[in-house]
Design a protein around this motif. Sequence first.
Motif, PDB file in Angstrom:
ATOM      1  N   LEU A  13       3.067   0.921  -6.858  1.00 23.74           N
ATOM      2  CA  LEU A  13       2.940   2.366  -6.655  1.00 23.74           C
ATOM      3  C   LEU A  13       1.901   2.697  -5.584  1.00 23.74           C
ATOM      4  O   LEU A  13       1.985   3.755  -4.948  1.00 23.74           O
ATOM      5  CB  LEU A  13       2.556   3.052  -7.962  1.00 23.74           C
ATOM      6  N   ALA A  14       0.938   1.827  -5.387  1.00 22.02           N
ATOM      7  CA  ALA A  14      -0.114   2.059  -4.394  1.00 22.02           C
ATOM      8  C   ALA A  14       0.385   1.602  -3.031  1.00 22.02           C
ATOM      9  O   ALA A  14      -0.163   0.691  -2.401  1.00 22.02           O
ATOM     10  CB  ALA A  14      -1.389   1.321  -4.801  1.00 22.02           C
ATOM     11  N   ASP A  15       1.435   2.238  -2.562  1.00 23.43           N
ATOM     12  CA  ASP A  15       2.128   1.786  -1.367  1.00 23.43           C
ATOM     13  C   ASP A  15       2.973   2.945  -0.833  1.00 23.43           C
ATOM     14  O   ASP A  15       2.902   4.060  -1.352  1.00 23.43           O
ATOM     15  CB  ASP A  15       3.021   0.593  -1.729  1.00 23.43           C
ATOM     16  N   VAL A  16       3.786   2.654   0.185  1.00 21.27           N
ATOM     17  CA  VAL A  16       4.792   3.618   0.624  1.00 21.27           C
ATOM     18  C   VAL A  16       5.927   3.565  -0.389  1.00 21.27           C
ATOM     19  O   VAL A  16       6.612   2.535  -0.517  1.00 21.27           O
ATOM     20  CB  VAL A  16       5.320   3.285   2.027  1.00 21.27           C
ATOM     21  N   VAL A  17       6.103   4.631  -1.143  1.00 22.97           N
ATOM     22  CA  VAL A  17       7.148   4.701  -2.162  1.00 22.97           C
ATOM     23  C   VAL A  17       8.354   5.384  -1.523  1.00 22.97           C
ATOM     24  O   VAL A  17       8.395   6.610  -1.382  1.00 22.97           O
ATOM     25  CB  VAL A  17       6.653   5.455  -3.410  1.00 22.97           C
ATOM     26  N   ALA A  18       9.313   4.571  -1.099  1.00 22.11           N
ATOM     27  CA  ALA A  18      10.461   5.100  -0.352  1.00 22.11           C
ATOM     28  C   ALA A  18      11.422   5.830  -1.274  1.00 22.11           C
ATOM     29  O   ALA A  18      11.719   5.372  -2.374  1.00 22.11           O
ATOM     30  CB  ALA A  18      11.182   3.964   0.352  1.00 22.11           C
ATOM     31  N   VAL A 193      -0.027   8.879  -6.619  1.00 24.76           N
ATOM     32  CA  VAL A 193       0.887   8.824  -5.489  1.00 24.76           C
ATOM     33  C   VAL A 193       1.001  10.230  -4.899  1.00 24.76           C
ATOM     34  O   VAL A 193       1.363  11.178  -5.605  1.00 24.76           O
ATOM     35  CB  VAL A 193       2.274   8.325  -5.937  1.00 24.76           C
ATOM     36  N   ALA A 194       0.684  10.364  -3.634  1.00 26.29           N
ATOM     37  CA  ALA A 194       0.812  11.659  -2.957  1.00 26.29           C
ATOM     38  C   ALA A 194       2.300  11.973  -2.828  1.00 26.29           C
ATOM     39  O   ALA A 194       3.011  11.354  -2.033  1.00 26.29           O
ATOM     40  CB  ALA A 194       0.143  11.610  -1.585  1.00 26.29           C
ATOM     41  N   GLY A 195       2.765  12.940  -3.620  1.00 22.93           N
ATOM     42  CA  GLY A 195       4.188  13.198  -3.731  1.00 22.93           C
ATOM     43  C   GLY A 195       4.771  14.111  -2.678  1.00 22.93           C
ATOM     44  O   GLY A 195       5.952  14.448  -2.743  1.00 22.93           O
ATOM     45  N   LEU A 196       3.951  14.510  -1.708  1.00 20.41           N
ATOM     46  CA  LEU A 196       4.432  15.377  -0.633  1.00 20.41           C
ATOM     47  C   LEU A 196       4.464  14.638   0.704  1.00 20.41           C
ATOM     48  O   LEU A 196       4.411  15.237   1.766  1.00 20.41           O
ATOM     49  CB  LEU A 196       3.559  16.629  -0.548  1.00 20.41           C
ATOM     50  N   ALA A 197       4.507  13.308   0.595  1.00 19.02           N
ATOM     51  CA  ALA A 197       4.782  12.437   1.734  1.00 19.02           C
ATOM     52  C   ALA A 197       3.686  12.442   2.807  1.00 19.02           C
ATOM     53  O   ALA A 197       2.551  12.840   2.558  1.00 19.02           O
ATOM     54  CB  ALA A 197       6.151  12.782   2.326  1.00 19.02           C
ATOM     55  N   GLU A 198       4.071  11.992   3.987  1.00 16.36           N
ATOM     56  CA  GLU A 198       3.097  11.755   5.060  1.00 16.36           C
ATOM     57  C   GLU A 198       2.260  12.974   5.452  1.00 16.36           C
ATOM     58  O   GLU A 198       1.068  12.820   5.735  1.00 16.36           O
ATOM     59  CB  GLU A 198       3.817  11.206   6.310  1.00 16.36           C
ATOM     60  N   ALA A 207      -8.915  12.208  -1.525  1.00 13.10           N
ATOM     61  CA  ALA A 207      -9.286  12.675  -2.866  1.00 13.10           C
ATOM     62  C   ALA A 207      -8.936  11.678  -3.961  1.00 13.10           C
ATOM     63  O   ALA A 207      -9.161  11.963  -5.137  1.00 13.10           O
ATOM     64  CB  ALA A 207      -8.598  14.009  -3.148  1.00 13.10           C
ATOM     65  N   GLY A 208      -8.367  10.525  -3.596  1.00 16.50           N
ATOM     66  CA  GLY A 208      -8.139   9.502  -4.604  1.00 16.50           C
ATOM     67  C   GLY A 208      -6.753   8.901  -4.681  1.00 16.50           C
ATOM     68  O   GLY A 208      -6.537   7.955  -5.443  1.00 16.50           O
ATOM     69  N   ALA A 209      -5.773   9.422  -3.927  1.00 18.65           N
ATOM     70  CA  ALA A 209      -4.441   8.814  -3.937  1.00 18.65           C
ATOM     71  C   ALA A 209      -4.490   7.444  -3.259  1.00 18.65           C
ATOM     72  O   ALA A 209      -5.303   7.204  -2.364  1.00 18.65           O
ATOM     73  CB  ALA A 209      -3.437   9.715  -3.225  1.00 18.65           C
ATOM     74  N   THR A 210      -3.615   6.542  -3.699  1.00 24.64           N
ATOM     75  CA  THR A 210      -3.541   5.218  -3.076  1.00 24.64           C
ATOM     76  C   THR A 210      -2.117   4.868  -2.633  1.00 24.64           C
ATOM     77  O   THR A 210      -1.878   3.773  -2.121  1.00 24.64           O
ATOM     78  CB  THR A 210      -4.058   4.131  -4.025  1.00 24.64           C
ATOM     79  N   GLY A 211      -1.183   5.782  -2.858  1.00 22.79           N
ATOM     80  CA  GLY A 211       0.178   5.606  -2.386  1.00 22.79           C
ATOM     81  C   GLY A 211       0.746   6.948  -1.980  1.00 22.79           C
ATOM     82  O   GLY A 211       0.167   7.995  -2.289  1.00 22.79           O
ATOM     83  N   PHE A 212       1.867   6.938  -1.257  1.00 22.50           N
ATOM     84  CA  PHE A 212       2.542   8.205  -0.965  1.00 22.50           C
ATOM     85  C   PHE A 212       4.050   7.967  -0.924  1.00 22.50           C
ATOM     86  O   PHE A 212       4.524   6.884  -0.609  1.00 22.50           O
ATOM     87  CB  PHE A 212       2.060   8.862   0.327  1.00 22.50           C
TER      88      PHE A 212
END
Length: 303
Positions: A13-18, A193-198, A207-212
Amino acid sequence: MSDAAFEIQRVALADVVAIPVTPFAEDGTVDRDAHRALLRRLLDGGVRTLTPNGNTGEFYALTPEERRLVTELTIEVAGERAAVLAGVGHDVPTSVASARHAREQGAGMVMVHQPVHPYVSAAGWVDYHRAVAEAVPELGVVPYIRNPQLPGARLAELADHCPNVIGVKYAVPDAARFAAFARDAGLERFVWVAGLAEPYAPSYFSAGATGFTSGLVNVAPAVSLNMIEALRSGDYPAAMKVWEQIRRFEELRAANGSADNVSVVKEALAALGLCRRDVRPPSRALGEEERAEVAAVVGRWSI
């Protein structure tokens, strides 16, 4: 599910979640061959986490049979090369059945779509997600949060009942609210996971996310991977260079309440000759002028 296995999923999850698209054939059915080819292209491009049945995959426009097909195709192609985070949702029995199907097919995680019921209480939100998480205790569970009213304490309450809730796809467009929510829920307790992408990834990472999550990654995997590498190293100027590169593409996707979010991605893939541009209502295909702009933007990426 052992703690070690959940740790593997936390890393995924701490990655690019395609969020792969679901390509359609000329007759309107899911184009299986194009779907496999697009998934292989993501894997060959370095993507290691796939979310079948996400919103970029037109989750709400697919039939139950198609959602099962998309899950099965993704798990088949991913094999040992990628983690699969299968999207589930709708009413509780449907969501539970989808989660169990994903488990049977070999997925390691499920993402629970934001409830679309017009009346969502915080306590009911916990009950909804608890029903899904308790049905598949072996799977990592990732709530998809778009509700700015939900307090972080409710997520903590859910995880107290369901230790398999290991990550959060947070998609409220407010970095300050995200920072507060994550700390109220437990910053170290979940993978954020930052759910609003790039476009939001740099502010959410700060602020603490490690994936998007990413839909753009369907088009240009290297661009998304460049951004996460910059963010992992704390090189925000480099991340913002990528942000500038993709800004117009993402503005087109976000315009008019994200009306053309998927249409822009599929148009870019069509310009590259990778799949048809077709989307299903309530989305719509782009007009000629918009198509030309998408092609021009993608042409500058040297794909």
